[in-house]
Design an enzyme around this catalytic site. Structure first.
Site: not given
Length: 113
Positions: A9-11
């Site tokens: 979920s972390c770019s």
């Protein structure tokens, strides 16, 4: 072999993973929110990163703001906090042998490759 401690979920984590996938080196993915590092593993990561436990804490996370902000914990207590609340761990962490980096930038990732 390389290892990436990844949060999908972390770019920044997705970008680092994409870069690794475009390279020639084999690597393993550890989704650290599901495969939570043990206290011993966290100590090993910290040693490879060459940083103190608090340097690995994401102070913008809600759990940090609610439970830990303003507290003066020992290094051991911060490590336990990360083990119990892995969302606090900075990401992505890429490990190559006895070295590791928090690969939030291309330069940091290049340093470990």
């Amino acid at each position: 072999m390389l290892t990436i401690y990844h949060n999908s979920s972390c770019s920044k984590s997705r970008t680092a993973l994409k870069t690794l996938m475009q390279g020639d080196e084999e690597f393993q993915i550890i989704n650290y929110l599901e495969e939570v590092p043990s206290v011993t593993e966290l100590k090993t990561l910290l040693h490879k990163l060459g940083c103190k436990p608090h340097d690995l804490i994401r102070t913008t996370e809600k759990v940090y703001q609610e439970k830990f902000k303003g507290k003066d914990l020992t290094d051991e207590e911060w490590i336990i906090a990360m083990h119990e609340n892995p969302i606090l761990i900075q990401r992505p962490i890429v490990v190559n042998g006895d070295k590791a980096v928090i690969a939030r930038t291309d330069d940091a990732l290049d340093d470990i490759l």
